[in-house]
Design a protein around this motif. Structure first.
Motif: not given
Length: 174
Positions: A71-85
Motif C-alpha cells: 500500500a505504501g510502496g516501501k520495503p519492509i525493514l525486519y529487525d530480528f532481535t532477542a531480549a537477552w541480546c
C-alpha cells in the motif's frame, strides 16, 4: 465484684493509654499511585496495532507488514532481535534517536521480530519461517525485503551507527 472489673480510676491505678489512631496513607502517595495507574492505562491504549519495540520507530505487526508495504510502496525493514541480546540493546539506542527513527518511519514499513527461543523454548511458526527464509543466524539482524518477502539486503550484527545509516540509505524507499 472483682477488682479487674473496676475502671482504672476506681482501682487507683494509672489510666490505660489510648490506642494510637491508625495512620492513613498520605494524600500525596495516593495521588501518585492514581497518576501512575492512569498513565499505565493511557499508554496501553495509545498506538493500537503497534508492537513491542524500541525507541521511536513505529513498529508494525509482522502479519500486516506485506500489505502495508504494498500500500505504501516501501520495503519492509525486519529487525530480528532477542531480549537477552546485548548488541540488540545497542541497536535499540539508535532506534531511539529521532533522526534515525524518522528516516526508518519515512522509508520503510518496520517490523520487529523478537526471538523467544531462549525464553519459551520455541518461536511461533511464522517467526521460525521468517528466520529460515532469511537465514538468520544471530542477533541483531536487519533484513530489508519487498512486499512479497523477497530479500533486498541484510545486515548481520550491530556494526555501529555509520553502518546502520549506510544500510538504511541503500535499502530504503527513495
Amino acid at each position: 465484684m472483682d477488682r479487674t472489673d473496676l475502671a482504672p480510676a476506681a482501682t487507683g491505678a494509672a489510666p490505660l493509654p489510648r490506642p494510637a489512631p491508625q495512620t492513613r496513607i498520605p494524600m500525596l502517595l495516593l495521588v501518585a499511585v492514581a497518576l501512575a495507574l492512569a498513565f499505565r492505562i493511557a499508554t496501553a491504549f495509545l498506538g493500537p496495532g503497534r508492537v513491542e519495540g524500541a525507541g521511536r520507530v513505529a513498529w508494525q505487526p509482522r502479519e500486516r507488514a506485506g500489505a502495508l508495504s504494498r500500500a505504501g510502496g516501501k520495503p519492509i525493514l525486519y529487525d530480528f532481535t532477542a531480549a537477552w541480546c546485548g548488541p540488540c540493546k545497542m541497536l535499540d539506542a539508535d532506534w531511539d534517536d529521532p533522526s534515525v527513527a524518522d528516516r526508518v518511519n519515512a522509508a520503510f514499513v518496520p517490523a520487529r521480530i523478537v526471538d523467544r527461543q531462549r525464553e519459551d523454548g520455541k518461536n511461533p511458526p511464522d517467526i521460525d519461517e521468517l528466520q529460515r527464509r532469511f537465514e538468520i543466524s544471530g542477533f541483531p539482524t536487519l533484513v530489508a525485503a519487498d512486499a512479497d518477502g523477497k530479500m533486498i539486503d541484510k545486515l548481520e550484527g550491530y556494526r555501529g551507527r555509520k553502518k546502520l545509516e549506510e544500510f538504511l540509505s541503500r535499502t530504503g524507499a527513495k
